[in-house]
Design a protein around this motif. Structure first.
Motif, PDB file in Angstrom:
ATOM      1  N   ARG A  88       0.831  -1.205   0.000  1.00 55.75           N
ATOM      2  CA  ARG A  88       0.000   0.000   0.000  1.00 55.75           C
ATOM      3  C   ARG A  88       0.865   1.254   0.000  1.00 55.75           C
ATOM      4  NH1 ARG A  88      -2.426   3.058   4.271  1.00 55.75           N
ATOM      5  NH2 ARG A  88      -4.253   4.195   3.543  1.00 55.75           N
ATOM      6  N   SER A  89       1.966   1.210   0.763  1.00 57.00           N
ATOM      7  CA  SER A  89       2.883   2.344   0.819  1.00 57.00           C
ATOM      8  C   SER A  89       3.494   2.616  -0.548  1.00 57.00           C
ATOM      9  CB  SER A  89       3.991   2.070   1.844  1.00 57.00           C
ATOM     10  OG  SER A  89       4.939   3.113   1.838  1.00 57.00           O
ATOM     11  N   LEU A  90       3.889   1.534  -1.238  1.00 59.43           N
ATOM     12  CA  LEU A  90       4.450   1.690  -2.579  1.00 59.43           C
ATOM     13  C   LEU A  90       3.414   2.279  -3.526  1.00 59.43           C
ATOM     14  CD1 LEU A  90       6.536  -1.565  -3.178  1.00 59.43           C
ATOM     15  CD2 LEU A  90       7.377   0.750  -2.761  1.00 59.43           C
ATOM     16  N   GLY A  91       2.173   1.811  -3.382  1.00 63.66           N
ATOM     17  CA  GLY A  91       1.109   2.315  -4.240  1.00 63.66           C
ATOM     18  C   GLY A  91       0.876   3.797  -4.025  1.00 63.66           C
ATOM     19  N   THR A  92       0.914   4.228  -2.747  1.00 68.90           N
ATOM     20  CA  THR A  92       0.737   5.645  -2.431  1.00 68.90           C
ATOM     21  C   THR A  92       1.870   6.467  -3.008  1.00 68.90           C
ATOM     22  OG1 THR A  92      -0.393   5.092  -0.376  1.00 68.90           O
ATOM     23  CG2 THR A  92       0.493   7.312  -0.560  1.00 68.90           C
ATOM     24  N   ALA A  93       3.102   5.967  -2.834  1.00 66.86           N
ATOM     25  CA  ALA A  93       4.267   6.686  -3.344  1.00 66.86           C
ATOM     26  C   ALA A  93       4.218   6.788  -4.860  1.00 66.86           C
ATOM     27  CB  ALA A  93       5.547   5.985  -2.899  1.00 66.86           C
ATOM     28  N   ASN A  94       3.884   5.672  -5.524  1.00 76.00           N
ATOM     29  CA  ASN A  94       3.822   5.681  -6.983  1.00 76.00           C
ATOM     30  C   ASN A  94       2.746   6.632  -7.480  1.00 76.00           C
ATOM     31  OD1 ASN A  94       5.873   3.830  -7.198  1.00 76.00           O
ATOM     32  ND2 ASN A  94       4.523   2.061  -7.277  1.00 76.00           N
ATOM     33  N   SER A  95       1.633   6.689  -6.753  1.00 72.91           N
ATOM     34  CA  SER A  95       0.552   7.594  -7.124  1.00 72.91           C
ATOM     35  C   SER A  95       0.998   9.046  -6.996  1.00 72.91           C
ATOM     36  CB  SER A  95      -0.666   7.335  -6.230  1.00 72.91           C
ATOM     37  OG  SER A  95      -1.676   8.282  -6.488  1.00 72.91           O
ATOM     38  N   LYS A  96       1.681   9.360  -5.901  1.00 76.92           N
ATOM     39  CA  LYS A  96       2.187  10.716  -5.701  1.00 76.92           C
ATOM     40  C   LYS A  96       3.198  11.073  -6.778  1.00 76.92           C
ATOM     41  CE  LYS A  96       0.243  12.263  -1.891  1.00 76.92           C
ATOM     42  NZ  LYS A  96      -0.517  13.537  -1.851  1.00 76.92           N
ATOM     43  N   GLY A  97       4.087  10.119  -7.066  1.00 80.25           N
ATOM     44  CA  GLY A  97       5.097  10.362  -8.084  1.00 80.25           C
ATOM     45  C   GLY A  97       4.477  10.627  -9.438  1.00 80.25           C
ATOM     46  N   ALA A  98       3.430   9.858  -9.759  1.00 71.95           N
ATOM     47  CA  ALA A  98       2.751  10.026 -11.045  1.00 71.95           C
ATOM     48  C   ALA A  98       2.115  11.411 -11.148  1.00 71.95           C
ATOM     49  CB  ALA A  98       1.690   8.943 -11.216  1.00 71.95           C
ATOM     50  N   ASP A  99       1.630  11.925 -10.009  1.00 72.35           N
ATOM     51  CA  ASP A  99       1.016  13.258 -10.011  1.00 72.35           C
ATOM     52  C   ASP A  99       2.006  14.326 -10.462  1.00 72.35           C
ATOM     53  OD1 ASP A  99      -1.333  12.174  -9.104  1.00 72.35           O
ATOM     54  OD2 ASP A  99      -1.009  12.710  -7.002  1.00 72.35           O
TER      55      ASP A  99
END
Length: 224
Positions: free
Chosen positions: A149-160
């Protein structure tokens, strides 16, 4: 010869637990399973969050086995209420795999552990003993789900911000306090390449230095 004083001493050393779950069948089954352990005593059960808080304050158990989904107050809210009044009472959250996103909230509220309902009864008893000793308990399944979940959050932020995977790796190491040379060694790249990545990260995040980048990562919860 039977020694009543010895028996009382043994009983007083038992781990006194309160079971909180909105499903009666789960409360009963847990009471039977855990009550059969020689060193665990089920002092009460509760069907909702408010009752859990009231019982905990009244009975002062050593540990509350806490469900997340309960009426009136959920498990996170009940944990926070108990900890604000009786911080010495341990809380071990017991819930389903689908609810792992509540882990951070439960731990922030003061819970000492978070395990899944699918756990083997013997492992559950062992987890209760461990938490009662003052240790923290998070099963491998929960830890893995949290990490994913942490990786998913980070990847989502990075994509933004249009950050690539490499840039996210560099940003994570920057936020961990690593110097450029150490980052280069960790990633197997030259220091010049790392500087180029950092320059790109600064541009995409609209910051001008390492301090500003780290602050932005923290404020926006990139890796939380």
């Amino acid at each position: 010869m039977y020694d009543s004083n010895e028996q009382k001493l043994s009983d007083s050393s038992n781990i006194r637990i309160l079971i909180a779950d909105d499903q009666e069948i789960i409360r009963k089954s847990l009471s039977i399973v855990l009550g059969s352990a020689a060193d665990i005593e089920v002092v009460a059960t509760a069907a909702d969050g408010k009752e859990t808080v009231d019982q905990a304050i009244k009975l002062k158990p050593d540990l509350v086995l806490m469900d997340i989904h309960m009426p009136v107050l959920n498990g996170v809210e009940a944990t926070a209420s108990i900890k604000s009044i009786r911080p010495e009472i341990k809380v071990l959250v017991l819930t389903t795999f689908q609810d792992v996103h509540y882990v951070v909230g439960a731990l922030n509220a003061g819970a000492e552990g978070y395990i899944l309902k699918a756990i083997d009864p013997l492992d559950l008893a062992a987890a209760i003993r461990l938490v009662n000793r003052g240790e923290t308990m998070i099963t491998q399944e929960v830890a893995k789900a949290l990490f994913t979940r942490s990786l998913g959050t980070a990847n989502s932020k990075g994509a933004d911000y249009g950050l690539t995977d490499r840039e996210m790796q560099v940003l994570k190491l920057i936020s961990d306090g690593m110097a450029n040379r150490a980052i280069a060694e960790r990633m197997g790249l030259t220091e010049g390449t790392i500087k180029n990545y950092i320059s790109n990260v600064y541009t995409k995040l609209n910051v001008h230095n390492r301090t500003s980048a780290v602050k932005k990562v923290s404020d926006e919860g990139f890796f939380s």
